[in-house]
Design an enzyme around this catalytic site. Structure first.
Site, PDB file in Angstrom:
ATOM      1  N   LYS A  46      -3.414  -3.829  -6.524  1.00 54.18           N
ATOM      2  CA  LYS A  46      -3.434  -3.048  -7.746  1.00 54.18           C
ATOM      3  C   LYS A  46      -2.120  -2.272  -7.918  1.00 54.18           C
ATOM      4  CE  LYS A  46      -8.290  -2.067  -6.896  1.00 54.18           C
ATOM      5  NZ  LYS A  46      -9.211  -0.969  -6.467  1.00 54.18           N
ATOM      6  N   ASP A 106       7.112  -3.650   2.667  1.00 53.05           N
ATOM      7  CA  ASP A 106       7.230  -2.788   3.841  1.00 53.05           C
ATOM      8  C   ASP A 106       7.617  -3.676   5.031  1.00 53.05           C
ATOM      9  OD1 ASP A 106       6.931  -0.835   5.735  1.00 53.05           O
ATOM     10  OD2 ASP A 106       4.794  -0.523   5.445  1.00 53.05           O
ATOM     11  N   LYS A 134      11.198  -0.945   1.878  1.00 52.93           N
ATOM     12  CA  LYS A 134      11.525  -0.149   3.080  1.00 52.93           C
ATOM     13  C   LYS A 134      12.265  -1.077   4.037  1.00 52.93           C
ATOM     14  CE  LYS A 134       7.104   2.226   2.987  1.00 52.93           C
ATOM     15  NZ  LYS A 134       5.901   2.502   3.770  1.00 52.93           N
ATOM     16  N   PHE A 155       5.216   6.706   4.147  1.00 55.16           N
ATOM     17  CA  PHE A 155       4.121   6.166   3.340  1.00 55.16           C
ATOM     18  C   PHE A 155       4.155   6.880   1.990  1.00 55.16           C
ATOM     19  CE2 PHE A 155      -0.079   5.500   1.669  1.00 55.16           C
ATOM     20  CZ  PHE A 155      -0.309   4.169   2.009  1.00 55.16           C
ATOM     21  N   VAL A 156       4.273   6.091   0.916  1.00 57.91           N
ATOM     22  CA  VAL A 156       4.446   6.695  -0.403  1.00 57.91           C
ATOM     23  C   VAL A 156       3.249   6.440  -1.318  1.00 57.91           C
ATOM     24  CG1 VAL A 156       6.973   6.697  -0.324  1.00 57.91           C
ATOM     25  CG2 VAL A 156       5.778   4.684  -1.225  1.00 57.91           C
ATOM     26  N   ARG A 168      -2.748   6.943  -7.643  1.00 57.42           N
ATOM     27  CA  ARG A 168      -2.028   5.904  -8.391  1.00 57.42           C
ATOM     28  C   ARG A 168      -1.468   6.466  -9.692  1.00 57.42           C
ATOM     29  NH1 ARG A 168      -3.219   0.925  -5.997  1.00 57.42           N
ATOM     30  NH2 ARG A 168      -5.307   0.715  -5.143  1.00 57.42           N
TER      31      ARG A 168
HETATM   32  P1  5GP Z   1       3.717  -5.211   4.089  1.00 53.49           P
HETATM   33  O1  5GP Z   1       2.885  -6.419   4.333  1.00 53.49           O
HETATM   34  O2  5GP Z   1       5.071  -5.507   3.456  1.00 53.49           O
HETATM   35  O3  5GP Z   1       3.863  -4.356   5.325  1.00 53.49           O
HETATM   36  O4  5GP Z   1       2.914  -4.296   3.092  1.00 53.49           O
HETATM   37  C1  5GP Z   1       2.782  -4.616   1.765  1.00 53.49           C
HETATM   38  C2  5GP Z   1       1.622  -3.939   1.104  1.00 53.49           C
HETATM   39  O5  5GP Z   1       1.165  -2.804   1.861  1.00 53.49           O
HETATM   40  C3  5GP Z   1       2.039  -3.391  -0.241  1.00 53.49           C
HETATM   41  O6  5GP Z   1       1.842  -4.348  -1.267  1.00 53.49           O
HETATM   42  C4  5GP Z   1       1.164  -2.167  -0.380  1.00 53.49           C
HETATM   43  O7  5GP Z   1      -0.082  -2.530  -0.897  1.00 53.49           O
HETATM   44  C5  5GP Z   1       0.982  -1.676   1.046  1.00 53.49           C
HETATM   45  N1  5GP Z   1       1.973  -0.644   1.414  1.00 53.49           N
HETATM   46  C6  5GP Z   1       3.048  -0.766   2.222  1.00 53.49           C
HETATM   47  N2  5GP Z   1       3.728   0.383   2.325  1.00 53.49           N
HETATM   48  C7  5GP Z   1       3.074   1.262   1.539  1.00 53.49           C
HETATM   49  C8  5GP Z   1       3.301   2.654   1.215  1.00 53.49           C
HETATM   50  O8  5GP Z   1       4.244   3.319   1.643  1.00 53.49           O
HETATM   51  N3  5GP Z   1       2.396   3.215   0.356  1.00 53.49           N
HETATM   52  C9  5GP Z   1       1.344   2.524  -0.172  1.00 53.49           C
HETATM   53  N4  5GP Z   1       0.533   3.188  -0.990  1.00 53.49           N
HETATM   54  N5  5GP Z   1       1.084   1.225   0.119  1.00 53.49           N
HETATM   55  C10 5GP Z   1       1.957   0.612   0.967  1.00 53.49           C
END
Ligand code: 5GP
Length: 181
Positions: A46, A106, A134, A155-156, A168
């Site tokens: 979302k 991330d 990130k 974490f944002v 959100r």
């Molecule tokens: P990844 O697989 O790249 O580690 O994480 C991707 C998903 O994790 C993003 O699409 C998001 O849903 C969630 N996510 C990663 N970092 C953050 C963050 O700092 N804040 C939030 N709210 N969701 C995050």
């Protein structure tokens, strides 16, 4: 009910979001100026909710939108590496120019999974646009063509990004402040 004590430092202000989204839309419109069929934007729900809505309205080439929902974190703040498709696309991708619209990259695990999954559906081209990145969390450069903002390893929340489904609706991107006990 909101928890104002959880909202920490503002990392990206509303006017910065607005300006950068317009810049990205201009870049995308230039890059996809000559398409046979229109560009297909795939929003990852979302978190990409507001980003894709603003971006799409500023894109000046013919485009369509579809959505996918995947779960990667559940309610924790660390990536599990396990990605599950909760909602799949409505239409096939074969022969289409496709742009994945992400809220944040991330560790890059969710994106790796999505790219693998969507490539197998034979699009003509497949690129990625993310609002936030990130980079410090990834050992290798991820396959992301368009990045809104590079942010530190925090974490944002806000502008579509949640913590346990809250925050959100914030018009800016802020760090999540651990609640004082
Ligand atoms: P990844 O697989 O790249 O580690 O994480 C991707 C998903 O994790 C993003 O699409 C998001 O849903 C969630 N996510 C990663 N970092 C953050 C963050 O700092 N804040 C939030 N709210 N969701 C995050």
């Amino acid at each position: 009910m909101s928890n104002p004590e959880q909202i920490g430092e503002i990392l990206v202000q509303p006017d910065e979001l607005n300006n950068r989204v317009k810049e990205l839309a201009a870049e995308i419109s230039r890059d996809y100026a000559d398409l046979d069929q229109g560009l297909l934007l795939i929003g990852v729900l979302k978190g990409a909710l507001f980003f894709i809505a603003d971006l799409m309205r500023a894109i000046e080439v013919p485009c369509e939108v579809d959505f996918m929902a995947v779960s990667s974190y559940g309610s924790a703040t660390q990536s599990s590496g396990v990605v599950r498709i909760i909602k799949d696309l409505d239409a096939p991708l074969e022969g289409r120019d496709v742009l994945i619209i992400e809220d944040i990259v991330d560790s890059g695990l969710t994106l790796q999974y999505l790219i693998r999954n969507l490539r197998a559906r034979s699009p003509k081209s497949l690129e990625v646009c993310t609002l936030l990145s990130k980079p410090i969390r990834r050992p290798e450069a991820a396959d992301v063509k368009y990045v809104g903002f590079e942010i530190p390893d925090r974490f944002v929340i806000g502008f579509g990004l949640d913590h346990q489904e809250r925050h959100r609706n914030l018009p800016y991107v802020a760090a999540l402040e651990p609640k004082a006990t």
